[in-house]
Design an enzyme around this catalytic site. Structure first.
Site, short mmCIF file in Angstrom:
data_model
loop_
_atom_site.label_atom_id
_atom_site.label_comp_id
_atom_site.label_asym_id
_atom_site.label_seq_id
_atom_site.Cartn_x
_atom_site.Cartn_y
_atom_site.Cartn_z
N THR B 158 -2.16 -4.96 7.15
CA THR B 158 -2.47 -5.99 6.71
C THR B 158 -0.73 -6.41 7.53
O THR B 158 -0.45 -6.85 8.35
CB THR B 158 -2.88 -6.80 5.51
OG1 THR B 158 -2.32 -5.88 4.38
CG2 THR B 158 -3.50 -6.75 5.19
N LYS B 184 -1.99 2.17 3.07
CA LYS B 184 -1.28 0.35 4.13
C LYS B 184 -0.85 0.34 2.79
O LYS B 184 -1.13 0.40 1.13
CB LYS B 184 -2.23 -0.33 4.45
CG LYS B 184 -3.53 -0.82 4.17
CD LYS B 184 -3.35 -1.93 2.91
CE LYS B 184 -2.56 -2.80 3.74
NZ LYS B 184 -2.76 -3.94 2.72
N THR B 195 0.32 1.45 -4.27
CA THR B 195 -1.02 0.53 -3.04
C THR B 195 -2.28 0.82 -2.46
O THR B 195 -2.97 0.26 -3.62
CB THR B 195 -0.45 2.16 -1.87
OG1 THR B 195 -1.53 1.68 -0.32
CG2 THR B 195 -2.08 3.50 -2.62
N GLU B 281 7.22 -5.54 1.97
CA GLU B 281 7.35 -6.88 2.78
C GLU B 281 8.56 -7.16 2.56
O GLU B 281 9.58 -7.78 1.47
CB GLU B 281 6.22 -8.11 1.98
CG GLU B 281 5.49 -7.85 2.41
CD GLU B 281 4.17 -8.78 1.50
OE1 GLU B 281 4.57 -9.39 0.89
OE2 GLU B 281 2.47 -8.66 1.75
N ASN B 407 5.27 -14.46 2.55
CA ASN B 407 4.56 -14.53 0.92
C ASN B 407 4.61 -16.46 1.19
O ASN B 407 3.73 -16.47 0.03
CB ASN B 407 5.12 -13.82 0.47
CG ASN B 407 4.45 -12.69 0.44
OD1 ASN B 407 3.27 -12.30 0.02
ND2 ASN B 407 5.30 -11.73 -0.05
N THR B 412 -1.89 -18.27 6.41
CA THR B 412 -1.70 -19.24 8.04
C THR B 412 -1.39 -18.27 9.35
O THR B 412 -0.92 -17.37 8.59
CB THR B 412 -0.94 -20.11 8.14
OG1 THR B 412 0.04 -19.70 7.14
CG2 THR B 412 -1.30 -21.58 6.91
#
Lengths: 412, 412
Positions: B158, B184, B195, B281, B407, B412
């Site tokens: 993702t 992932k 995870t 992230e 985040n 969007t």
């Protein structure tokens, strides 16, 4: 608290609003290179006061905390001395420095060293510059007045961007009583103690033990419900001095006077809690998380704090993204909810309110309206658990680029 | 594990490296507007396999998780189907969608629907586009081959920026055995399950119950020690299929073969754990927190995870700021250390190592050298508790502007 009709109003004056309190501040260069920022303050009661405190639960406690805990053991104190710019924690001379600070302050303002409460905030691990502290205490003690509460609020700020200073007035036993408070804290504040430093003064007469009970009760739903990041400071300190000069009948038990006093104290702390959260490091928004109809008060609190503390929820609020899935997800991992099949979520702000999730399933909703609501500076996330009648509020903020910026180079 | 000499080596091929496994992928538009990113994959064993899984502890569990838990009850499975772009969680049709996905896949690849494990990752609260899933399953099942492991790793990504795909080879009972894995996860991954998704294949013969034990044991020190943010997903899934085609004597108890198998599995998971953490992230750095000489294994783990999870420590690492006070502070609030008076802290990276704190007091150290060490892309924070002989590692990353950026507008 439900049966007490609040009988208080907010007034000016902060910690010097109550009778018999004065304050002084100094800019003494505790942080190398600082030549303009106020970094030391003294708050003093004319006579001895009953006193109580609540402190960090961190196993690493700064010297000021252990000193203040020790000086509060007899339930009385007269003076608070605080510095910003150095936490005086995890360095070889911290205890010596805290002891000397108390002594210097005691001599300067003419009180017993055991009646001085010490507080420090700033970087951890560096030795406190005692020459600066000595200079600061001399300067501040020479400037004691009724006018300096606001400067005290400034003197304890670190990464704070606004001063936190409020006062309330109420009637107890036919006498006018005031309670004033200042606070600082914007990073490293979490649920164990919602602020790094908060000093409270009152001219009410309250016995030491019940004063501690009142402090705990008021903090429980306010300071202890503030969360900015997951970290808990080594220096968190909340202390109250009650000098009794208002001459009300001394509060010694949980009577109506006690209830009124606690209601006013709670309102005062709530005001500060909201200000602290809104001024969280890098924050652009106050996020109040309200949990309604929870099974127990504990459940309501735990869920509210978990949602308010979720990095993903906080990031979404920064981006005005109505990503309610992350809210439900946080309810799920809070550890407080066995049944998460009947949860409603709604967003509310000055722009209106919008329901986004019903019975734990997404509702079709107007994304544009949701964005508009989430773009305001004060947002409420309302979670309905449909499993009881308990409510709790947690006070948090969004997670922003600036939080990272501020904390990526705090020491420099 | 201390007595087992590792007898394995890393090899190419990922989940299709072991005998009898094929895989296929598709780009089917599960996320509206996606026309290029792979978003569905199927991994299949030629014959039935023993199987085991570990899942999210979140009270909100996605339909894929409950479906997979149910299909694993008999300890066998043959196929995994996974989609990215939609978590299929908290929507009215989620269970129907998970059931249909399993059935469609079973029909397409010719296995029993009860032997299909389902996994989903992506946004929560939106209905899964079953037309897209149907198309994707048809496409992927028509493309099954030994070459597609890397594409599978891509199909489940993702916000991940790198594929996580590794395989190891070892000898068991004179037979060559392989274990392959993809994974992932870069946000919403925390200590409860390090995870969001990880699929493991092996041609080793391992009985179902001991397979589960091996999976738990290997995950405990690897996946469960990864922390990116404090959030735990609704969809976290780790499953293993063991088809026995290597023809080793089936492992049914904790013998030497078991130990060798677990050692290889642990090494495989550690490789993935490091990659997951480094790809957190927005992360720019892998931060490994090592706690040495702790009193108990639990203490070592709890302290390592608390330090690795501290927003303030993570921000300081981003800024290459040797702010060790925050590390000591996190040790203090971990709840695992009663005595924090004798803690050493040191930073280590490819640039060298530097001691910054000894017996819980700051050391004078070369700030320039410290900065240089902290500017590397893989950093180790080494904490010595001097209170026992237990060690633990936690895998985390720095907290950056980009975490917030990603985040703040995930949907969007």
């Amino acid at each position: 608290m439900a049966n007490v009709q609040p009988k208080f109003e907010f007034v000016e004056g902060g910690v010097t609003a109550p009778l018999g309190f004065t304050a002084g501040t100094a800019c003494c260069g505790i942080k190398p290179g600082n030549k303009t920022k106020l970094d030391l303050c003294i708050i003093k009661s004319d006579g001895p006061a009953n006193a109580a405190g609540i402190f960090t639960k961190n196993a690493v406690k700064a010297a000021a905390v252990t000193k203040t805990i020790s000086n509060l053991k007899n339930g009385t104190a007269q003076c608070i001395v605080a510095n910003s710019g150095n936490a005086n924690c995890c360095n070889k001379f911290e205890h010596e420095a805290a002891d000397t600070t108390a002594e210097l302050c005691a001599n300067a303002v003419g009180v017993n060293p055991d009646d001085v409460l010490v507080a420090s905030t700033g970087v951890i691990g560096e030795v406190l510059n005692m020459d600066a502290v000595k200079k600061g205490i001399a300067q501040a003690s020479n400037a004691m007045s009724k006018e300096n509460s606001s400067d005290c609020a400034a003197a304890i700020m670190t990464t704070d961007t606004v001063k936190k200073e409020f006062a309330v007035q109420l009637e107890l036993d036919g006498k006018q009583v005031k309670i004033g408070a200042i606070a600082k804290g914007s990073g490293m504040i979490h649920i164990n103690m919602g602020t790094m430093l908060s000093f409270v003064t009152t001219d009410a007469a309250v016995a030491p033990e019940i004063l501690k009970t009142a402090l705990l009760q008021a903090a429980e739903e306010t300071y202890n419900m503030v969360t900015v990041d997951g970290d808990t400071s080594t220096n968190d300190t909340l202390v109250i001095l009650a000098n009794g000069l208002a001459q009300n009948k001394i509060i010694t038990e949980k009577n109506d006077d006690y209830k009124n006093f606690v209601a006013a104290l709670t309102a005062l702390f709530e005001k500060i809690a909201r200000t602290l959260a809104k001024d969280g490091e890098g924050a652009t928004k106050l996020i109040v998380t309200t949990v309604n109809n929870a099974k127990t008060a504990q459940q309501a609190k735990k869920i509210a704090k978990t949602v308010a503390g979720s990095s993903l929820v906080k990031s979404a609020m920064f981006g005005a993204d109505a990503n309610w899935g992350r809210i439900l997800c946080a309810v799920g991992y809070s550890g407080a909810a066995e049944d998460v099949s009947d949860v409603d979520v709604c967003f509310k702000s000055a722009s209106g309110s919008i329901a986004v999730c019903k019975k734990s399933k997404g509702l079709g909703f107007d994304e544009e309206k949701a964005t508009q609501i989430l773009q305001q500076s004060e947002i409420e996330i309302i979670i309905d658990m449909h499993s009881g009648d308990q409510t709790a509020h947690a006070y948090g903020c969004d997670l922003t680029y600036d939080y990272v910026k501020i904390n990526g180079s705090y020491r420099t």
